[in-house]
Design a protein around this motif. Structure first.
Motif, PDB file in Angstrom:
ATOM      1  N   MET A   4       0.854  -1.185   0.000  1.00  0.00           N
ATOM      2  CA  MET A   4       0.000   0.000   0.000  1.00  0.00           C
ATOM      3  C   MET A   4       0.895   1.241   0.000  1.00  0.00           C
ATOM      4  O   MET A   4       1.816   1.358   0.795  1.00  0.00           O
ATOM      5  CB  MET A   4      -0.909  -0.028   1.235  1.00  0.00           C
ATOM      6  CG  MET A   4      -1.825   1.162   1.371  1.00  0.00           C
ATOM      7  SD  MET A   4      -3.227   0.923   2.510  1.00  0.00           S
ATOM      8  CE  MET A   4      -2.522   0.014   3.868  1.00  0.00           C
ATOM      9  N   LYS A   5       0.588   2.147  -0.899  1.00  0.00           N
ATOM     10  CA  LYS A   5       1.380   3.372  -1.048  1.00  0.00           C
ATOM     11  C   LYS A   5       0.507   4.575  -0.745  1.00  0.00           C
ATOM     12  O   LYS A   5      -0.586   4.725  -1.313  1.00  0.00           O
ATOM     13  CB  LYS A   5       1.933   3.456  -2.471  1.00  0.00           C
ATOM     14  CG  LYS A   5       2.693   4.731  -2.796  1.00  0.00           C
ATOM     15  CD  LYS A   5       3.124   4.718  -4.263  1.00  0.00           C
ATOM     16  CE  LYS A   5       3.787   6.005  -4.684  1.00  0.00           C
ATOM     17  NZ  LYS A   5       4.138   5.996  -6.127  1.00  0.00           N
ATOM     18  N   LEU A   6       0.972   5.444   0.136  1.00  0.00           N
ATOM     19  CA  LEU A   6       0.279   6.682   0.483  1.00  0.00           C
ATOM     20  C   LEU A   6       1.085   7.865  -0.025  1.00  0.00           C
ATOM     21  O   LEU A   6       2.272   7.981   0.271  1.00  0.00           O
ATOM     22  CB  LEU A   6       0.112   6.779   2.001  1.00  0.00           C
ATOM     23  CG  LEU A   6      -0.274   8.158   2.560  1.00  0.00           C
ATOM     24  CD1 LEU A   6      -1.681   8.560   2.123  1.00  0.00           C
ATOM     25  CD2 LEU A   6      -0.157   8.172   4.081  1.00  0.00           C
ATOM     26  N   TYR A  20      -5.271  12.851  -0.023  1.00  0.00           N
ATOM     27  CA  TYR A  20      -4.314  11.761   0.157  1.00  0.00           C
ATOM     28  C   TYR A  20      -4.619  10.658  -0.849  1.00  0.00           C
ATOM     29  O   TYR A  20      -5.743  10.164  -0.920  1.00  0.00           O
ATOM     30  CB  TYR A  20      -4.394  11.217   1.592  1.00  0.00           C
ATOM     31  CG  TYR A  20      -4.345  12.318   2.611  1.00  0.00           C
ATOM     32  CD1 TYR A  20      -3.132  12.855   3.021  1.00  0.00           C
ATOM     33  CD2 TYR A  20      -5.517  12.867   3.128  1.00  0.00           C
ATOM     34  CE1 TYR A  20      -3.084  13.902   3.926  1.00  0.00           C
ATOM     35  CE2 TYR A  20      -5.477  13.918   4.031  1.00  0.00           C
ATOM     36  CZ  TYR A  20      -4.262  14.433   4.427  1.00  0.00           C
ATOM     37  OH  TYR A  20      -4.217  15.479   5.320  1.00  0.00           O
ATOM     38  N   LEU A  21      -3.612  10.297  -1.621  1.00  0.00           N
ATOM     39  CA  LEU A  21      -3.745   9.265  -2.637  1.00  0.00           C
ATOM     40  C   LEU A  21      -3.223   7.942  -2.077  1.00  0.00           C
ATOM     41  O   LEU A  21      -2.072   7.870  -1.627  1.00  0.00           O
ATOM     42  CB  LEU A  21      -2.953   9.656  -3.880  1.00  0.00           C
ATOM     43  CG  LEU A  21      -2.955   8.684  -5.064  1.00  0.00           C
ATOM     44  CD1 LEU A  21      -4.359   8.527  -5.643  1.00  0.00           C
ATOM     45  CD2 LEU A  21      -1.982   9.167  -6.142  1.00  0.00           C
ATOM     46  N   VAL A  22      -4.065   6.916  -2.094  1.00  0.00           N
ATOM     47  CA  VAL A  22      -3.689   5.598  -1.583  1.00  0.00           C
ATOM     48  C   VAL A  22      -3.797   4.601  -2.730  1.00  0.00           C
ATOM     49  O   VAL A  22      -4.841   4.511  -3.393  1.00  0.00           O
ATOM     50  CB  VAL A  22      -4.592   5.171  -0.409  1.00  0.00           C
ATOM     51  CG1 VAL A  22      -4.072   3.875   0.204  1.00  0.00           C
ATOM     52  CG2 VAL A  22      -4.664   6.267   0.646  1.00  0.00           C
ATOM     53  N   GLU A  23      -2.721   3.847  -2.959  1.00  0.00           N
ATOM     54  CA  GLU A  23      -2.658   2.938  -4.093  1.00  0.00           C
ATOM     55  C   GLU A  23      -2.255   1.530  -3.669  1.00  0.00           C
ATOM     56  O   GLU A  23      -1.420   1.357  -2.784  1.00  0.00           O
ATOM     57  CB  GLU A  23      -1.637   3.444  -5.122  1.00  0.00           C
ATOM     58  CG  GLU A  23      -1.928   4.829  -5.658  1.00  0.00           C
ATOM     59  CD  GLU A  23      -0.792   5.373  -6.503  1.00  0.00           C
ATOM     60  OE1 GLU A  23      -0.697   4.954  -7.680  1.00  0.00           O
ATOM     61  OE2 GLU A  23       0.001   6.185  -5.995  1.00  0.00           O
ATOM     62  N   ALA A  24      -2.851   0.545  -4.330  1.00  0.00           N
ATOM     63  CA  ALA A  24      -2.471  -0.863  -4.160  1.00  0.00           C
ATOM     64  C   ALA A  24      -3.036  -1.650  -5.332  1.00  0.00           C
ATOM     65  O   ALA A  24      -4.167  -1.393  -5.775  1.00  0.00           O
ATOM     66  CB  ALA A  24      -2.994  -1.432  -2.845  1.00  0.00           C
ATOM     67  N   TYR A  72     -16.193  11.554   9.196  1.00  0.00           N
ATOM     68  CA  TYR A  72     -15.755  10.172   9.341  1.00  0.00           C
ATOM     69  C   TYR A  72     -14.236  10.070   9.406  1.00  0.00           C
ATOM     70  O   TYR A  72     -13.509  10.847   8.775  1.00  0.00           O
ATOM     71  CB  TYR A  72     -16.249   9.337   8.147  1.00  0.00           C
ATOM     72  CG  TYR A  72     -17.739   9.137   8.142  1.00  0.00           C
ATOM     73  CD1 TYR A  72     -18.314   8.024   8.751  1.00  0.00           C
ATOM     74  CD2 TYR A  72     -18.581  10.074   7.561  1.00  0.00           C
ATOM     75  CE1 TYR A  72     -19.694   7.845   8.762  1.00  0.00           C
ATOM     76  CE2 TYR A  72     -19.964   9.908   7.569  1.00  0.00           C
ATOM     77  CZ  TYR A  72     -20.507   8.790   8.172  1.00  0.00           C
ATOM     78  OH  TYR A  72     -21.874   8.626   8.185  1.00  0.00           O
ATOM     79  N   GLY A  73     -13.777   9.091  10.185  1.00  0.00           N
ATOM     80  CA  GLY A  73     -12.404   8.637  10.130  1.00  0.00           C
ATOM     81  C   GLY A  73     -12.376   7.307   9.398  1.00  0.00           C
ATOM     82  O   GLY A  73     -13.405   6.619   9.287  1.00  0.00           O
ATOM     83  N   PHE A  74     -11.201   6.936   8.894  1.00  0.00           N
ATOM     84  CA  PHE A  74     -11.095   5.743   8.064  1.00  0.00           C
ATOM     85  C   PHE A  74      -9.933   4.857   8.497  1.00  0.00           C
ATOM     86  O   PHE A  74      -8.888   5.347   8.930  1.00  0.00           O
ATOM     87  CB  PHE A  74     -10.877   6.120   6.595  1.00  0.00           C
ATOM     88  CG  PHE A  74     -11.960   6.974   6.016  1.00  0.00           C
ATOM     89  CD1 PHE A  74     -13.184   6.428   5.666  1.00  0.00           C
ATOM     90  CD2 PHE A  74     -11.760   8.327   5.827  1.00  0.00           C
ATOM     91  CE1 PHE A  74     -14.187   7.208   5.136  1.00  0.00           C
ATOM     92  CE2 PHE A  74     -12.759   9.122   5.300  1.00  0.00           C
ATOM     93  CZ  PHE A  74     -13.975   8.570   4.951  1.00  0.00           C
ATOM     94  N   ARG A  75     -10.124   3.575   8.327  1.00  0.00           N
ATOM     95  CA  ARG A  75      -9.065   2.580   8.505  1.00  0.00           C
ATOM     96  C   ARG A  75      -9.043   1.721   7.251  1.00  0.00           C
ATOM     97  O   ARG A  75     -10.052   1.100   6.897  1.00  0.00           O
ATOM     98  CB  ARG A  75      -9.339   1.727   9.745  1.00  0.00           C
ATOM     99  CG  ARG A  75      -8.298   0.630  10.016  1.00  0.00           C
ATOM    100  CD  ARG A  75      -8.740  -0.220  11.191  1.00  0.00           C
ATOM    101  NE  ARG A  75      -7.806  -1.297  11.484  1.00  0.00           N
ATOM    102  CZ  ARG A  75      -6.827  -1.230  12.376  1.00  0.00           C
ATOM    103  NH1 ARG A  75      -6.661  -0.118  13.082  1.00  0.00           N
ATOM    104  NH2 ARG A  75      -6.011  -2.251  12.586  1.00  0.00           N
ATOM    105  N   LEU A  76      -7.909   1.713   6.555  1.00  0.00           N
ATOM    106  CA  LEU A  76      -7.751   0.939   5.331  1.00  0.00           C
ATOM    107  C   LEU A  76      -6.799  -0.221   5.586  1.00  0.00           C
ATOM    108  O   LEU A  76      -5.690  -0.026   6.113  1.00  0.00           O
ATOM    109  CB  LEU A  76      -7.182   1.808   4.208  1.00  0.00           C
ATOM    110  CG  LEU A  76      -8.157   2.635   3.367  1.00  0.00           C
ATOM    111  CD1 LEU A  76      -8.899   3.640   4.232  1.00  0.00           C
ATOM    112  CD2 LEU A  76      -7.420   3.353   2.241  1.00  0.00           C
ATOM    113  N   GLY A  77      -7.239  -1.414   5.215  1.00  0.00           N
ATOM    114  CA  GLY A  77      -6.410  -2.595   5.357  1.00  0.00           C
ATOM    115  C   GLY A  77      -6.079  -3.194   4.008  1.00  0.00           C
ATOM    116  O   GLY A  77      -6.932  -3.249   3.106  1.00  0.00           O
ATOM    117  N   TYR A  78      -4.831  -3.639   3.876  1.00  0.00           N
ATOM    118  CA  TYR A  78      -4.401  -4.285   2.639  1.00  0.00           C
ATOM    119  C   TYR A  78      -3.262  -5.256   2.957  1.00  0.00           C
ATOM    120  O   TYR A  78      -2.213  -4.848   3.465  1.00  0.00           O
ATOM    121  CB  TYR A  78      -3.932  -3.256   1.614  1.00  0.00           C
ATOM    122  CG  TYR A  78      -3.294  -3.863   0.382  1.00  0.00           C
ATOM    123  CD1 TYR A  78      -4.064  -4.491  -0.590  1.00  0.00           C
ATOM    124  CD2 TYR A  78      -1.910  -3.833   0.208  1.00  0.00           C
ATOM    125  CE1 TYR A  78      -3.479  -5.056  -1.712  1.00  0.00           C
ATOM    126  CE2 TYR A  78      -1.318  -4.395  -0.910  1.00  0.00           C
ATOM    127  CZ  TYR A  78      -2.100  -5.007  -1.868  1.00  0.00           C
ATOM    128  OH  TYR A  78      -1.524  -5.571  -2.976  1.00  0.00           O
TER     129      TYR A  78
END
Length: 250
Positions: free
Chosen positions: A1-3, A22-26, A145-151
């Motif tokens: 995962m790339k932030l 914020y850009l998040v990539e996977a 909202y807050g967020f939690r991203l899992g990968y």
């Protein structure tokens, strides 16, 4: 995962950064979290205008969403090939109406939905591309909202805009990277249910057992150095200030 930090200034752009984005990539999937003032221009340093796969908006204050109006123009009035295909846009209830009002002169009330597939956020979990997303309401004057991203076993938590709250502690628990707002200065501002200061961000990271803390959403009138110092006093792990263009690999 790339932030990638597209923009990290709070309230309004600074001389060095656009507002929150914020850009998040996977796995080739590109997710943009927030698109505040100035973010659309900066985004093009990191991603093509038509290469985003989804957008998530933490809340509807201008410094987190207003450049979606410019992005509508880029997608709807695209010169080559007509309007771009609709991409998912997750946001609080009323996101489409709010952006229509902000734009002010849309051809009709439904034209934004031709390029944005609006979906309403609610507390819970869902799958978005390769990401497992958990979201919950945080403490702010509007629905936020807050967020939690899992990968693949790695986790990124983003606070959005919030004061201290149990939901954020839960979202940040064990996060590999905790991207947390620090708008206020400890001992200077004390406004409940609005924003965090650097000390509070550090305390939350410590309680949650986060591995790394990155402070963001620091307005131009707040001292980054003071917030960094206060966060370091409260949290033993690595702490740094978000900077436009910074990249993190998780």
């Amino acid at each position: 995962m790339k932030l990638t930090v597209v923009g990290c200034s709070g309230s309004f752009p600074s001389a060095d950064s656009a507002c929150s984005s914020y850009l998040v990539e996977a796995d080739g999937f590109r997710l943009l979290i927030d698109m505040g003032n100035g973010a659309l221009g900066e985004l093009q340093r990191h991603c093509g205008l038509y290469d985003l796969d989804a957008v998530v908006l933490s809340h509807l204050h201008a410094d987190h969403c207003i450049d979606m109006c410019g992005y509508f123009v880029a997608r709807y009035y695209r010169h080559d090939g007509g309007p771009a295909a609709a991409i998912p846009v997750y946001g609080p209830a009323g996101t489409e109406r709010r952006l229509n009002i902000a734009y002010g002169d849309v051809p009709d009330e439904k034209c934004m939905s031709e390029v944005f597939d609006f979906r309403t956020l609610r507390p819970g979990t869902f799958r978005l591309g390769p990401f497992d997303v958990s979201t919950d309401l945080v403490s702010h004057p509007v629905e936020a909202y807050g967020f939690r991203l899992g990968y693949q076993g790695r986790t990124l938590t983003y606070s959005g805009d919030t004061g201290p709250c149990d939901a954020l502690d839960t979202l940040a628990r064990g996060a590999d990277l905790f991207l947390c707002e620090a708008s206020f200065t400890a001992g200077k501002e004390d406004i409940p249910e609005l924003h965090l200061n650097g000390r509070e961000a550090g305390q939350i990271a410590a309680r949650a057992g986060a591995s790394r803390l990155v402070l963001t959403h620091i307005p131009p009138w707040t001292s980054p150095a003071a917030n960094l110092r206060d966060a370091q006093d409260a949290f033993d792990g690595p702490v740094e200030l978000a900077k436009a263009g910074a990249v993190y690999e998780l």
